[in-house]
Design a protein around this motif. Structure first.
Motif, PDB file in Angstrom:
ATOM      1  N   ALA A 186      34.620  42.635  28.550  1.00 41.54           N
ATOM      2  CA  ALA A 186      33.753  41.930  27.603  1.00 41.54           C
ATOM      3  C   ALA A 186      34.005  42.409  26.178  1.00 41.54           C
ATOM      4  O   ALA A 186      34.054  41.600  25.237  1.00 41.54           O
ATOM      5  CB  ALA A 186      32.290  42.135  27.989  1.00 41.54           C
ATOM      6  N   LEU A 187      34.172  43.713  25.982  1.00 42.36           N
ATOM      7  CA  LEU A 187      34.450  44.243  24.641  1.00 42.36           C
ATOM      8  C   LEU A 187      35.782  43.724  24.118  1.00 42.36           C
ATOM      9  O   LEU A 187      35.900  43.360  22.938  1.00 42.36           O
ATOM     10  CB  LEU A 187      34.457  45.772  24.684  1.00 42.36           C
ATOM     11  N   ALA A 188      36.795  43.684  24.978  1.00 38.79           N
ATOM     12  CA  ALA A 188      38.101  43.204  24.539  1.00 38.79           C
ATOM     13  C   ALA A 188      38.066  41.733  24.169  1.00 38.79           C
ATOM     14  O   ALA A 188      38.671  41.310  23.175  1.00 38.79           O
ATOM     15  CB  ALA A 188      39.135  43.446  25.638  1.00 38.79           C
ATOM     16  N   ALA A 189      37.342  40.921  24.965  1.00 38.69           N
ATOM     17  CA  ALA A 189      37.319  39.481  24.722  1.00 38.69           C
ATOM     18  C   ALA A 189      36.449  39.109  23.535  1.00 38.69           C
ATOM     19  O   ALA A 189      36.760  38.165  22.802  1.00 38.69           O
ATOM     20  CB  ALA A 189      36.831  38.755  25.976  1.00 38.69           C
ATOM     21  N   ILE A 190      35.338  39.854  23.320  1.00 42.33           N
ATOM     22  CA  ILE A 190      34.374  39.461  22.295  1.00 42.33           C
ATOM     23  C   ILE A 190      34.623  40.169  20.974  1.00 42.33           C
ATOM     24  O   ILE A 190      34.557  39.563  19.898  1.00 42.33           O
ATOM     25  CB  ILE A 190      32.940  39.727  22.796  1.00 42.33           C
ATOM     26  N   ARG A 191      34.937  41.464  21.032  1.00 44.81           N
ATOM     27  CA  ARG A 191      35.059  42.240  19.810  1.00 44.81           C
ATOM     28  C   ARG A 191      36.443  42.862  19.633  1.00 44.81           C
ATOM     29  O   ARG A 191      36.633  43.726  18.776  1.00 44.81           O
ATOM     30  CB  ARG A 191      33.997  43.348  19.777  1.00 44.81           C
ATOM     31  N   GLY A 192      37.401  42.429  20.424  1.00 42.28           N
ATOM     32  CA  GLY A 192      38.725  43.046  20.370  1.00 42.28           C
ATOM     33  C   GLY A 192      39.716  42.359  19.457  1.00 42.28           C
ATOM     34  O   GLY A 192      40.875  42.783  19.380  1.00 42.28           O
ATOM     35  N   GLY A 193      39.309  41.303  18.785  1.00 44.24           N
ATOM     36  CA  GLY A 193      40.219  40.610  17.892  1.00 44.24           C
ATOM     37  C   GLY A 193      41.299  39.819  18.604  1.00 44.24           C
ATOM     38  O   GLY A 193      42.359  39.548  18.027  1.00 44.24           O
ATOM     39  N   LEU A 194      41.072  39.438  19.844  1.00 45.48           N
ATOM     40  CA  LEU A 194      42.045  38.653  20.599  1.00 45.48           C
ATOM     41  C   LEU A 194      41.975  37.183  20.177  1.00 45.48           C
ATOM     42  O   LEU A 194      41.029  36.771  19.507  1.00 45.48           O
ATOM     43  CB  LEU A 194      41.765  38.793  22.095  1.00 45.48           C
ATOM     44  N   PRO A 195      42.965  36.376  20.548  1.00 43.44           N
ATOM     45  CA  PRO A 195      42.938  34.947  20.217  1.00 43.44           C
ATOM     46  C   PRO A 195      41.652  34.281  20.702  1.00 43.44           C
ATOM     47  O   PRO A 195      41.050  34.684  21.708  1.00 43.44           O
ATOM     48  CB  PRO A 195      44.167  34.386  20.935  1.00 43.44           C
ATOM     49  N   THR A 231      38.085  31.218  28.170  1.00 45.53           N
ATOM     50  CA  THR A 231      38.845  31.261  29.425  1.00 45.53           C
ATOM     51  C   THR A 231      38.292  32.337  30.352  1.00 45.53           C
ATOM     52  O   THR A 231      38.109  32.110  31.560  1.00 45.53           O
ATOM     53  CB  THR A 231      40.325  31.528  29.136  1.00 45.53           C
ATOM     54  N   LEU A 232      38.018  33.513  29.782  1.00 46.44           N
ATOM     55  CA  LEU A 232      37.460  34.601  30.584  1.00 46.44           C
ATOM     56  C   LEU A 232      36.075  34.246  31.110  1.00 46.44           C
ATOM     57  O   LEU A 232      35.743  34.530  32.271  1.00 46.44           O
ATOM     58  CB  LEU A 232      37.398  35.883  29.755  1.00 46.44           C
ATOM     59  N   THR A 233      35.256  33.623  30.265  1.00 41.17           N
ATOM     60  CA  THR A 233      33.906  33.246  30.686  1.00 41.17           C
ATOM     61  C   THR A 233      33.950  32.221  31.810  1.00 41.17           C
ATOM     62  O   THR A 233      33.195  32.313  32.791  1.00 41.17           O
ATOM     63  CB  THR A 233      33.122  32.685  29.497  1.00 41.17           C
ATOM     64  N   THR A 234      34.840  31.245  31.695  1.00 41.42           N
ATOM     65  CA  THR A 234      34.966  30.228  32.746  1.00 41.42           C
ATOM     66  C   THR A 234      35.434  30.850  34.058  1.00 41.42           C
ATOM     67  O   THR A 234      34.884  30.560  35.136  1.00 41.42           O
ATOM     68  CB  THR A 234      35.953  29.130  32.308  1.00 41.42           C
ATOM     69  N   PHE A 235      36.453  31.708  33.974  1.00 39.74           N
ATOM     70  CA  PHE A 235      36.936  32.370  35.182  1.00 39.74           C
ATOM     71  C   PHE A 235      35.844  33.248  35.798  1.00 39.74           C
ATOM     72  O   PHE A 235      35.691  33.289  37.029  1.00 39.74           O
ATOM     73  CB  PHE A 235      38.163  33.218  34.870  1.00 39.74           C
ATOM     74  N   PHE A 276      34.314  40.010  42.685  1.00 36.71           N
ATOM     75  CA  PHE A 276      33.176  39.269  42.138  1.00 36.71           C
ATOM     76  C   PHE A 276      32.228  40.150  41.334  1.00 36.71           C
ATOM     77  O   PHE A 276      31.398  39.640  40.579  1.00 36.71           O
ATOM     78  CB  PHE A 276      32.399  38.533  43.247  1.00 36.71           C
ATOM     79  N   GLN A 277      32.351  41.469  41.453  1.00 33.88           N
ATOM     80  CA  GLN A 277      31.491  42.349  40.676  1.00 33.88           C
ATOM     81  C   GLN A 277      31.888  42.384  39.197  1.00 33.88           C
ATOM     82  O   GLN A 277      31.029  42.339  38.309  1.00 33.88           O
ATOM     83  CB  GLN A 277      31.548  43.768  41.256  1.00 33.88           C
ATOM     84  N   ILE A 278      33.186  42.480  38.914  1.00 34.21           N
ATOM     85  CA  ILE A 278      33.644  42.548  37.520  1.00 34.21           C
ATOM     86  C   ILE A 278      33.304  41.272  36.751  1.00 34.21           C
ATOM     87  O   ILE A 278      32.752  41.336  35.645  1.00 34.21           O
ATOM     88  CB  ILE A 278      35.148  42.859  37.464  1.00 34.21           C
ATOM     89  N   PRO A 279      33.602  40.073  37.279  1.00 35.31           N
ATOM     90  CA  PRO A 279      33.204  38.863  36.549  1.00 35.31           C
ATOM     91  C   PRO A 279      31.699  38.744  36.343  1.00 35.31           C
ATOM     92  O   PRO A 279      31.249  38.278  35.287  1.00 35.31           O
ATOM     93  CB  PRO A 279      33.734  37.726  37.432  1.00 35.31           C
ATOM     94  N   LEU A 280      30.919  39.152  37.340  1.00 34.23           N
ATOM     95  CA  LEU A 280      29.470  39.101  37.175  1.00 34.23           C
ATOM     96  C   LEU A 280      29.021  40.021  36.046  1.00 34.23           C
ATOM     97  O   LEU A 280      28.138  39.673  35.249  1.00 34.23           O
ATOM     98  CB  LEU A 280      28.784  39.498  38.489  1.00 34.23           C
TER      99      LEU A 280
END
Length: 303
Positions: free
Chosen positions: A101-110, A116-120, A178-182
Motif C-alpha cells: 500500500a505504501l509503495a502504490a500510494i506514496r511511492g511515486g510509482l506510475p 490496478t493493485l486495488t482491482t486485483f 488472500f490475506q495480503i490483498p485484504l
C-alpha cells in the motif's frame, strides 16, 4: 406585503412535514430490512442454534460434557495449530500488505499502478476455497509448475529441503494469497491520511526518515494496523474450505476437526462440533470486536 412575510411557511406546509418525515423514515427501514433479515437468518439464528447445541447431548438433554471435551489434548492441539497459522498469516499479511500500500500510494510509482493493485486486491481477497487450493497445488505441489522449474533449471528441490504445501508453512503461504490483498484494501485509507506536511515539518526540524516513521507515521497508523491484523487473524482462523481442500486431514486444525465432527462418518459427534464452533465464534468474535474498537479509535484520532 414584504418579502419576509411571503417566505413564511403556511400552516398547511407545517402540518405536511411530519408525514413526509415519517414516510422517509419508513422507506429507510424498508431499505435496511433485507440486511436485517439476512443477518437474522444466516448469523444470529445459526449462532444461537449452535450455542444451544453445544450444551446438549444427542438426546437433547442439557450437558457440559461437550465443553469439557474441548480441553482434550487432540482438540487443544487443533486450536493451537489454528491459532499459530492465523497469527503467522496475519502478521506476514499485515507487514507485506502495508509495504504494498505504501509503495502504490506514496511511492511515486506510475498512476496506473494503484487502480490496478486495488482491482486485483478486490478479486484476490475473495479468491479462496477449492480453486485457491488447486492453484497452489498446481504451482507449488510436489509436481507443481514452480517446483518442477526450480528442480530442472536451478537444481533446487523444495521438497528435499523439507518444504511441503500440505504443511504449516504451505497452508500459511496459501492464506497469504488472500490475506495480503485484504490488508491492502483495509490499510489504503489510513495510508492516504498521512499528510505530506507532516513529513515536511519533520524534515524542516532536522528529523530523518526514521524519525518521521517512529514519531509521526507509525503512531498515526498503529490503530489501523492493529485492527487490520486482528481482522486478518479472524479471517484466517475461520477459513475452512481452503484448508480442507489443500491438506485434507493431514493437518490437525480446528476447522477440519469441526468438519469431521459434523459431516464425518468416523468421528461424527454433532454436538461436539457445535462446541468446537462455539469456541471459534468466541475467538473470532473477540478479534472482530477488537478490530471495530481500534477502527473507531483511528477515526477519532484522524478527526
Amino acid at each position: 406585503m414584504s418579502a419576509s412575510s411571503e417566505s413564511m411557511p403556511t400552516p398547511s406546509s407545517r402540518t405536511a412535514s411530519p408525514p413526509s418525515a415519517a414516510r422517509a423514515s419508513l422507506l429507510s427501514w424498508v431499505g435496511v430490512a433485507p440486511f436485517l433479515l439476512f443477518a437474522l437468518l444466516f448469523l444470529i439464528l445459526p449462532t444461537a442454534f449452535l450455542m444451544a447445541g453445544a450444551f446438549q447431548d444427542a438426546q437433547g438433554h442439557f450437558t457440559l460434557a461437550n465443553i469439557i471435551r474441548l480441553f482434550d489434548d487432540n482438540i487443544l492441539s487443533a486450536y493451537k495449530v489454528s491459532l499459530q497459522i492465523s497469527a503467522a498469516s496475519a502478521a506476514l499479511g499485515t507487514a507485506l500488505g502495508l509495504l504494498l500500500a505504501l509503495a502504490a500510494i506514496r511511492g511515486g510509482l506510475p498512476a496506473w499502478i494503484r487502480p490496478t493493485l486495488t482491482t486485483f486486491s478486490g478479486v484476490a481477497s475473495n479468491f479462496a476455497g477449492i480453486p485457491l487450493a488447486f492453484a497452489f497445488l498446481a504451482t507449488l505441489g510436489r509436481m507443481g509448475l514452480v517446483t518442477m522449474l526450480l528442480r530442472k533449471y536451478l537444481d533446487v528441490d523444495l521438497y528435499a529441503g523439507g518444504f511441503s504445501i500440505l504443511s504449516f508453512a504451505g497452508l500459511t503461504l496459501t492464506y497469504l494469497y488472500f490475506q495480503i490483498p485484504l490488508m491492502v484494501l483495509i490499510i489504503a485509507p489510513a495510508v492516504e491520511g498521512l499528510k505530506d506536511e507532516w513529513r515536511e515539518a519533520c524534515e524542516s526540524l532536522g528529523g530523518s526518515g526514521f524519525a518521521y516513521w517512529r514519531h509521526i507515521a507509525l503512531p498515526v497508523l498503529w490503530p489501523s494496523l492493529a485492527g487490520a491484523a486482528l481482522l486478518l487473524f479472524a479471517n484466517a482462523f475461520g477459513a475452512v474450505a481452503t484448508a480442507y481442500a489443500l491438506t485434507g486431514s493431514s493437518l490437525n486444525i480446528v476447522t477440519i476437526l469441526l468438519y469431521a465432527q459434523i459431516h464425518g462418518d468416523v468421528l461424527h459427534d454433532q454436538n461436539l462440533g457445535y462446541a468446537l464452533a462455539l469456541g471459534m465464534v468466541l475467538i473470532t468474535g473477540s478479534a472482530n470486536a477488537g478490530y471495530i474498537w481500534l477502527r473507531k479509535r483511528s477515526h477519532q484520532e484522524a478527526a
